[in-house]
Design a protein around this motif. Structure first.
Motif, PDB file in Angstrom:
ATOM      1  N   UNK A 316       0.030   2.447   8.494  1.00  0.00           N
ATOM      2  CA  UNK A 316       0.778   1.841   7.523  1.00  0.00           C
ATOM      3  C   UNK A 316       1.790   1.635   7.278  1.00  0.00           C
ATOM      4  N   UNK A 317       2.408   3.566   7.052  1.00  0.00           N
ATOM      5  CA  UNK A 317       4.031   3.618   6.950  1.00  0.00           C
ATOM      6  C   UNK A 317       4.633   2.471   8.113  1.00  0.00           C
ATOM      7  N   UNK A 318       4.285   2.738   9.354  1.00  0.00           N
ATOM      8  CA  UNK A 318       4.741   1.984  10.436  1.00  0.00           C
ATOM      9  C   UNK A 318       4.988   0.313  10.115  1.00  0.00           C
ATOM     10  N   UNK A 319       4.661  -0.481   9.691  1.00  0.00           N
ATOM     11  CA  UNK A 319       4.738  -2.010   8.319  1.00  0.00           C
ATOM     12  C   UNK A 319       5.498  -2.006   7.582  1.00  0.00           C
ATOM     13  N   UNK A 320       5.139  -0.686   6.310  1.00  0.00           N
ATOM     14  CA  UNK A 320       6.031  -0.806   5.088  1.00  0.00           C
ATOM     15  C   UNK A 320       6.618  -0.143   5.367  1.00  0.00           C
ATOM     16  N   UNK A 322       9.907   0.246   6.484  1.00  0.00           N
ATOM     17  CA  UNK A 322      11.984  -0.720   6.748  1.00  0.00           C
ATOM     18  C   UNK A 322      11.072  -1.905   5.337  1.00  0.00           C
ATOM     19  N   UNK A 323      10.498  -2.378   5.150  1.00  0.00           N
ATOM     20  CA  UNK A 323      10.438  -3.559   5.032  1.00  0.00           C
ATOM     21  C   UNK A 323       9.912  -3.734   3.386  1.00  0.00           C
ATOM     22  N   UNK A 324       9.684  -2.717   2.946  1.00  0.00           N
ATOM     23  CA  UNK A 324       9.478  -1.900   1.184  1.00  0.00           C
ATOM     24  C   UNK A 324      10.584  -1.550   0.562  1.00  0.00           C
ATOM     25  N   UNK A 325      11.063   0.049   1.343  1.00  0.00           N
ATOM     26  CA  UNK A 325      12.053   1.310   1.359  1.00  0.00           C
ATOM     27  C   UNK A 325      11.658   2.179   1.151  1.00  0.00           C
ATOM     28  N   UNK A 326      11.839   2.995   1.646  1.00  0.00           N
ATOM     29  CA  UNK A 326      11.264   4.036   1.024  1.00  0.00           C
ATOM     30  C   UNK A 326      11.611   4.640  -0.243  1.00  0.00           C
ATOM     31  N   UNK A 327      12.415   4.471  -1.368  1.00  0.00           N
ATOM     32  CA  UNK A 327      11.891   4.884  -2.374  1.00  0.00           C
ATOM     33  C   UNK A 327      11.025   4.046  -3.163  1.00  0.00           C
TER      34      UNK A 327
END
Length: 541
Positions: A316-320, A322-327
């Protein structure tokens, strides 16, 4: 959600296949690190008896790669500087192949220890180079996703290493095949590097402009995008190099406040990974399960399932990212990670059945929230927050501290289990994670979507200013604390606040650029001829 989904699809379809291939090849380095962790867990059941090792030498042999990694991360800066990102990966791959063959064939313990230390040297180079290589080759819109493939490659290595242990566990001298399996990922990396381009940012830093443009043409969708990125990278590298000329690398890191600020953040992120207890779980997973009452064979099978879950939970990291941000990811998941560590510890206060059931549940849920967040995000942020002229040096320092913290936690964990009991050890990790979460929330900024050349603008403000700015975003991060109608009514307002933050970074970057231009004009009247196309985009982020 449909708008976000379409936007995400647009991002994906605009990425050239060559960039995906580059990410695949580079992350074989991470697989080398992960696969050895799993392989040595199985092999140590046999080589300890073969070499008649005591507890101290047993622990030293198992963790010898961490000592080698400290050496490798120290030399990684020089290797990256002289031979580039591709060259550094090639050096590390050849070292790993040679060390893997050596540790599988030797019959003297001292040579086995030496081989594992040499193998660890490649780990230090891989860990310092792969995140840099990926972040410098990726466009800003998907940089987090591609840089995060390093963490996925580590988890894939863990899984295939566990599978290899299961395959060779009943084979004569199977431990040698286990240790020898480590050569597969670096061998694939060596082959793939023949077909991948060098980092365009490194080439520009070395003033090899034609090669840099050729590299960008392979890594961008259109010619216009390649030229635009070439101009932007070239302009910012030239500006920062002239501003800071006359300062040595170490002097820059120590004396320039925003570089020092970013380095502290990078080291803290690596510390927080280790204090979550993740590597204690990896190195002593079977030991913990056996102390919970599980048989050896069942522990091995559970370890394979745990490795598979680790891979799945990372996806799921690949999907989220750059969508929701690192922070956002870290703010939401770190408290849950702490709770899962506490759950594992509390499991040991119950009966044997409760210990086995709750410890497995705790381990899996820990991985469910760690794998798409703290694991990859700590490397994503660390790889993108440093200016190019000190990036490899700063990431090498962060990698050094990562392995140093790993070594301390991994070696101290058996003593923690003896002195604090298992429940106390995991409660300690849970408490550390909560403290790290508070520090992270206050002092770590969001880096999503920003060009790497203006990233250092985030760290030009003071620690107190950063904490104040982050506290003002509480309503955005935790909207459920407000009433439903208020949250709905303030959606546009929240978006405007986020845009204001981004605009302030842009204005700061333009202001610094204007000040630099005035300084240059006072010193020299010679026009700059370093830009292919003098028209730069107004929006630096």
């Amino acid at each position: 959600m449909n708008i976000f989904h379409r936007k995400y699809q647009d991002w994906i379809k605009d990425i050239p296949l060559r960039l995906y291939f580059l990410a695949l090849i580079a992350t074989f380095g991470g697989s080398t690190v992960g696969i050895d962790i799993a392989l040595v867990n199985g092999a140590q059941l046999f080589f300890v008896k073969h070499y008649q090792l005591g507890a101290t030498l047993h622990g030293l042999t198992t963790a010898a790669t961490l000592l080698g990694a400290l050496i490798g991360s120290s030399f990684s800066t020089f290797i990256n500087s002289f031979v580039g990102r591709k060259g550094a990966l090639g050096v590390a791959s050849f070292v790993a192949v040679g060390a893997g063959i050596m540790e599988a064939l030797v019959n003297i313990w001292g040579l086995l220890l030496t081989a594992r230390i040499i193998l660890g040297v490649s780990f230090g180079i891989f860990s310092s180079t792969v995140p840099i290589y990926l972040s410098e080759c990726a466009p800003a819109r998907v940089r987090g996703m591609l840089t995060g493939t390093y963490q996925l490659s580590v988890t894939l290595g863990l899984f295939f290493g566990a599978v290899s242990d299961a395959i060779f566990v009943n084979v004569s001298n199977g431990w040698r095949f286990m240790l020898g399996t480590v050569i597969i990922p670096p061998s694939l990396c060596i082959t793939g590097l023949l077909f991948t381009p060098e980092s365009p940012r490194w080439l520009i830093h070395k003033r090899r402009y034609p090669q840099a443009l050729a590299s960008l043409r392979k890594l961008r969708t259109t010619e216009a995008e390649a030229i635009q990125d070439m101009n932007s990278i070239k302009e910012n590298i030239t500006r920062t190099a002239r501003e800071r000329s006359g300062h040595g690398i170490i002097s820059k890191i120590i004396t320039i406040p925003h570089i020092r600020h970013a380095l502290v953040i990078g080291i803290f992120l690596q510390l927080s990974r280790q204090l979550s207890g993740v590597n204690a779980m990896l190195y002593y997973f079977d030991v913990v399960l056996r102390s919970a009452g599980m048989s050896v064979s069942h522990a091995v099978y559970v370890n394979v399932a745990y490795g598979a879950g680790t891979v799945i939970f990372t996806l799921p990291m690949f999907w989220i990212v750059d969508r929701f941000g690192r922070r956002v990811l870290l703010v939401y998941t770190m408290p849950i990670i702490a709770c899962m560590s506490l759950l594992v510890g509390l499991a040991f206060l119950g009966s044997s059945q409760i210990r086995m059931a709750l410890s497995i549940v705790g381990f899996l849920l820990f991985r469910l929230f760690y794998s798409p967040s703290l694991g990859p995000i700590s490397w994503v942020i660390t790889a993108e927050i440093f200016p190019l002229e000190v990036r490899s040096e700063c990431l090498s320092i962060c990698t050094f501290f990562s392995y140093a913290f790993n070594f301390v936690v991994s070696f101290s964990f058996p003593d923690m289990m003896d002195q604090m009991k298992t429940e106390g050890a995991f409660a300690f990790f849970a408490g550390c994670t909560i403290i790290d979460w508070i520090i992270f929330f206050l002092f770590v900024p969001e880096t999503k979507g920003l060009d790497m050349e203006v990233m250092d603008q985030l760290f030009r403000q003071s620690w107190s200013s950063q904490a104040s700015q982050n506290l003002k975003q509480l309503d955005n991060l935790f909207p459920w604390f407000r009433s439903s109608s208020e949250a709905t009514g303030n959606t546009i307002e929240a978006e405007n606040r986020n845009q204001t933050i981004t605009d302030s970074i842009d204005q700061s970057a333009h202001k610094d650029s204007s000040e630099w231009n005035r300084k240059v004009s006072n010193k020299s009247n010679e026009p700059s001829s370093l830009i292919i196309n003098p028209a730069l985009p107004d929006n630096l982020s």
